[in-house]
Design a protein around this motif. Structure first.
Motif, mmCIF file in Angstrom:
data_model
loop_
_atom_site.group_PDB
_atom_site.id
_atom_site.type_symbol
_atom_site.label_atom_id
_atom_site.label_comp_id
_atom_site.label_asym_id
_atom_site.label_seq_id
_atom_site.Cartn_x
_atom_site.Cartn_y
_atom_site.Cartn_z
ATOM 1 N N TRP A 1 24.036 24.456 131.185
ATOM 2 C CA TRP A 1 25.146 25.312 130.767
ATOM 3 C C TRP A 1 26.272 25.146 131.785
ATOM 4 O O TRP A 1 26.131 25.559 132.947
ATOM 5 C CB TRP A 1 24.696 26.767 130.692
ATOM 6 C CG TRP A 1 23.753 27.053 129.588
ATOM 7 C CD1 TRP A 1 24.044 27.619 128.376
ATOM 8 C CD2 TRP A 1 22.337 26.787 129.555
ATOM 9 N NE1 TRP A 1 22.920 27.720 127.607
ATOM 10 C CE2 TRP A 1 21.852 27.220 128.307
ATOM 11 C CE3 TRP A 1 21.438 26.221 130.464
ATOM 12 C CZ2 TRP A 1 20.523 27.103 127.947
ATOM 13 C CZ3 TRP A 1 20.108 26.100 130.094
ATOM 14 C CH2 TRP A 1 19.660 26.539 128.844
ATOM 15 N N PRO A 2 27.398 24.509 131.416
ATOM 16 C CA PRO A 2 28.495 24.296 132.374
ATOM 17 C C PRO A 2 28.941 25.607 133.009
ATOM 18 O O PRO A 2 29.210 26.588 132.316
ATOM 19 C CB PRO A 2 29.602 23.676 131.517
ATOM 20 C CG PRO A 2 28.900 23.096 130.332
ATOM 21 C CD PRO A 2 27.722 23.981 130.081
ATOM 22 N N ALA A 3 29.014 25.603 134.318
ATOM 23 C CA ALA A 3 29.346 26.831 135.034
ATOM 24 C C ALA A 3 30.836 27.124 135.020
ATOM 25 O O ALA A 3 31.236 28.265 135.245
ATOM 26 C CB ALA A 3 28.848 26.745 136.478
ATOM 27 N N ARG A 4 31.668 26.113 134.779
ATOM 28 C CA ARG A 4 33.104 26.344 134.815
ATOM 29 C C ARG A 4 33.810 25.274 133.998
ATOM 30 O O ARG A 4 33.238 24.232 133.653
ATOM 31 C CB ARG A 4 33.614 26.326 136.249
ATOM 32 C CG ARG A 4 33.501 24.957 136.878
ATOM 33 C CD ARG A 4 34.092 24.913 138.243
ATOM 34 N NE ARG A 4 34.213 23.536 138.703
ATOM 35 C CZ ARG A 4 34.545 23.200 139.931
ATOM 36 N NH1 ARG A 4 34.752 24.149 140.812
ATOM 37 N NH2 ARG A 4 34.655 21.932 140.277
ATOM 38 N N LEU B 1 34.322 16.843 129.422
ATOM 39 C CA LEU B 1 35.386 17.852 129.391
ATOM 40 C C LEU B 1 34.785 19.194 129.006
ATOM 41 O O LEU B 1 34.130 19.318 127.968
ATOM 42 C CB LEU B 1 36.473 17.453 128.388
ATOM 43 C CG LEU B 1 37.620 18.448 128.210
ATOM 44 C CD1 LEU B 1 38.389 18.628 129.512
ATOM 45 C CD2 LEU B 1 38.556 17.994 127.090
ATOM 46 N N VAL B 2 35.000 20.183 129.864
ATOM 47 C CA VAL B 2 34.502 21.537 129.613
ATOM 48 C C VAL B 2 35.720 22.441 129.406
ATOM 49 O O VAL B 2 36.527 22.628 130.326
ATOM 50 C CB VAL B 2 33.635 22.048 130.772
ATOM 51 C CG1 VAL B 2 33.127 23.460 130.475
ATOM 52 C CG2 VAL B 2 32.470 21.107 131.023
ATOM 53 N N LEU C 1 36.712 18.886 134.270
ATOM 54 C CA LEU C 1 35.973 17.661 134.039
ATOM 55 C C LEU C 1 34.684 17.741 134.848
ATOM 56 O O LEU C 1 34.706 17.675 136.074
ATOM 57 C CB LEU C 1 36.796 16.443 134.448
ATOM 58 C CG LEU C 1 37.843 15.956 133.440
ATOM 59 C CD1 LEU C 1 38.610 14.770 133.999
ATOM 60 C CD2 LEU C 1 37.188 15.583 132.118
ATOM 61 N N ALA C 2 33.566 17.897 134.169
ATOM 62 C CA ALA C 2 32.274 18.042 134.827
ATOM 63 C C ALA C 2 31.605 16.680 134.921
ATOM 64 O O ALA C 2 31.586 15.912 133.959
ATOM 65 C CB ALA C 2 31.398 19.016 134.043
ATOM 66 N N VAL D 1 32.337 17.352 123.950
ATOM 67 C CA VAL D 1 33.270 18.279 124.610
ATOM 68 C C VAL D 1 32.632 19.657 124.576
ATOM 69 O O VAL D 1 32.376 20.204 123.499
ATOM 70 C CB VAL D 1 34.644 18.287 123.913
ATOM 71 C CG1 VAL D 1 35.566 19.303 124.579
ATOM 72 C CG2 VAL D 1 35.265 16.896 123.951
ATOM 73 N N ALA D 2 32.366 20.193 125.752
ATOM 74 C CA ALA D 2 31.642 21.463 125.852
ATOM 75 C C ALA D 2 32.618 22.608 126.098
ATOM 76 O O ALA D 2 33.807 22.406 126.364
ATOM 77 C CB ALA D 2 30.612 21.401 126.961
ATOM 78 N N THR D 3 32.085 23.802 125.999
ATOM 79 C CA THR D 3 32.818 25.020 126.331
ATOM 80 C C THR D 3 32.108 25.713 127.475
ATOM 81 O O THR D 3 30.882 25.677 127.567
ATOM 82 C CB THR D 3 32.899 25.956 125.110
ATOM 83 O OG1 THR D 3 33.545 25.272 124.031
ATOM 84 C CG2 THR D 3 33.689 27.215 125.437
ATOM 85 N N GLU D 4 32.875 26.312 128.335
ATOM 86 C CA GLU D 4 32.328 27.016 129.493
ATOM 87 C C GLU D 4 31.231 27.985 129.068
ATOM 88 O O GLU D 4 31.429 28.852 128.229
ATOM 89 C CB GLU D 4 33.464 27.768 130.185
ATOM 90 C CG GLU D 4 33.112 28.421 131.489
ATOM 91 C CD GLU D 4 34.302 29.121 132.089
ATOM 92 O OE1 GLU D 4 34.216 29.529 133.254
ATOM 93 O OE2 GLU D 4 35.336 29.254 131.400
ATOM 94 N N GLY D 5 30.033 27.808 129.652
ATOM 95 C CA GLY D 5 28.907 28.662 129.337
ATOM 96 C C GLY D 5 28.124 28.248 128.109
ATOM 97 O O GLY D 5 27.081 28.840 127.811
#
Length: 426
Positions: free
Chosen positions: A119-122, A155-156, A125-126, A65-69
């Motif tokens: 790096w998730p941009a937003r 999940l971001v 669900l990516a 589970v990531a966080t935005e950025g």
């Protein structure tokens, strides 16, 4: 499906040109060269077509589970059969792909692995993947791109900023919901219904039963421990910068976008974590419907963060019930410029003298007062008249600075943009 590269197409153009020159200039010695120029890309197409990869793809994400950025490390394992080739993987970050890189030969006994970071941009669900294997002939005349089709959803969560001690009191203080007065008020305000056969007697609400003259039971089990309510405006009408945009990361779909709303979601996530750290269980509420199957992240507010990750701008389906929440929990409203009905619904959420704060982001929507004069921020004025702690802040500010704007005693250290309503009018 294999296709020619720019170099392969150039070979065909040269072959056509040489053939034309051979007949125009009557130079038959050019025909063998033209034949070779034609045969080379055709042979390359046949070679690429005969070497189709047959692979299985697996992925390991760290963190899951990531966080935005936040940086995400992706490890891709490729098993099956494929000869050495180039690879590219689609990722939810501009420009939309990772790579290219070199995939070594894959055999049944020797799988291959590759890794990269993104790096998730937003938030949301990516979709990570699919892996594209680009197989070329030795002379790069033909190309075959194999879509492995395997993707994984990640999940971001919205980015969270630690907040300082703010306007919401701790549960252990006299203003918190653990006092006897608050417990009594919570007991009075619990939602009840008529008794039905099979209801447990322990759920009977005797005080309401005495008032109603018939058996009444609690609609829901009382929540253990102090809780707080987080109200976020999700109506697109409340955001002047909301617009439909073509989203490259959503595979070309059109989605509603609002920089103010995205800031509010990050602010709400920060407030939820802050309240949980103070000892509250947090309940999220919005004026529009939310999905019932939102994923849950780790931590005491994992359910709230999961819902915030998928929160979208929408249009209200019907009227909003203007009644206070059960109990007397602290209320934290985070909004932009809600319409009149949404504003009344937000104001009605407060029970008695429960702590209530409203953080308004972005530009206000001016209105007209009853006497005909211009009201620069009617939403802020309504919250203030109702006794709420309220401030309007710029979305260029960090969430921790915005949170401090709700504290009147620290105004001397704050910039002008962060002054609460009462001080802003001098």
């Amino acid at each position: 499906m294999p296709r020619l590269t720019a170099r392969g197409i150039a070979f065909l153009v040269v072959a056509v040109g040489l053939g034309a020159l051979a007949y125009v200039l009557e130079r038959p010695e050019l025909l063998p060269i033209a034949a070779i120029a034609v045969a080379a890309p055709l042979i390359a197409l046949a070679a690429v077509a005969s070497s189709r990869p047959r692979v299985r793809v697996g992925r390991q994400l760290e963190p899951v589970v990531a966080t935005e950025g936040e940086q995400v490390q992706v490890t891709v394992t490729v098993s099956g059969r494929a000869r050495a080739a180039e690879w590219v993987e689609r990722v939810p970050m501009l420009p939309g792909f990772a790579g290219p890189g070199r995939l070594r030969e894959v055999t049944g006994a020797r799988p291959s692995s590759l890794g990269y970071r993104y790096w998730p941009a937003r938030r949301g669900l990516a979709l990570v993947g699919p892996l594209l294997i680009e197989d070329r002939d030795p002379f790069a005349l033909a190309l075959r791109v194999t879509d492995t089709r395997a993707v994984v959803a990640q999940l971001v969560l919205p980015a969270v900023t630690p907040l300082p001690v703010g306007p919401v009191p701790d549960p252990s203080t006299d203003a918190g919901p653990r006092t006897s007065r608050s417990r009594e008020r919570a007991d009075d305000d619990v939602v009840t219904r008529e008794y039905r056969d099979g209801d447990a007697l322990r759920r009977v609400h005797w005080r309401v039963t005495a008032r109603q003259g018939e058996l009444m039971v609690r609609q829901d089990e009382p929540q253990a421990g102090p809780h707080a309510r987080l109200v976020v405006d999700t109506q697109s009408i409340g955001y002047r910068d909301a617009q439909l945009v073509r989203d490259r990361l959503a595979r070309g779909q059109r989605t509603a976008s609002s920089p103010t709303f995205e800031w509010i979601v990050r602010m709400a996530a920060s407030a939820a974590v802050h309240l949980a750290e103070r000892g509250y269980s947090v309940e999220l509420d919005t004026p529009t419907e939310r999905g019932a199957d939102a994923p849950v992240a780790d931590g005491p507010v994992g359910d709230v963060l999961g819902e915030l990750a998928l929160l979208e701008l929408a249009t209200r389906a019907g009227d909003l019930p203007e009644r206070a929440a059960p109990g007397a929990p602290p209320i934290v409203v985070i909004a932009g410029a809600p319409d009149d009905q949404t504003l009344r619904w937000m104001l009605a959420q407060r029970s008695g003298r429960a702590p209530a704060v409203a953080l308004l982001a972005g530009p206000a929507a001016p209105g007209v007062r009853a006497d005909g004069s211009l009201d620069p921020d009617p939403v802020r004025d309504s919250f203030e008249r109702a006794g709420w702690a309220v401030a309007r802040v710029s979305i260029r500010r960090a969430p921790d600075d915005a949170w401090l704007a709700l504290l009147g005693e620290q105004l001397g250290d704050l910039p002008d943009w962060a002054l609460p309503a009462a001080v802003g009018r001098g």
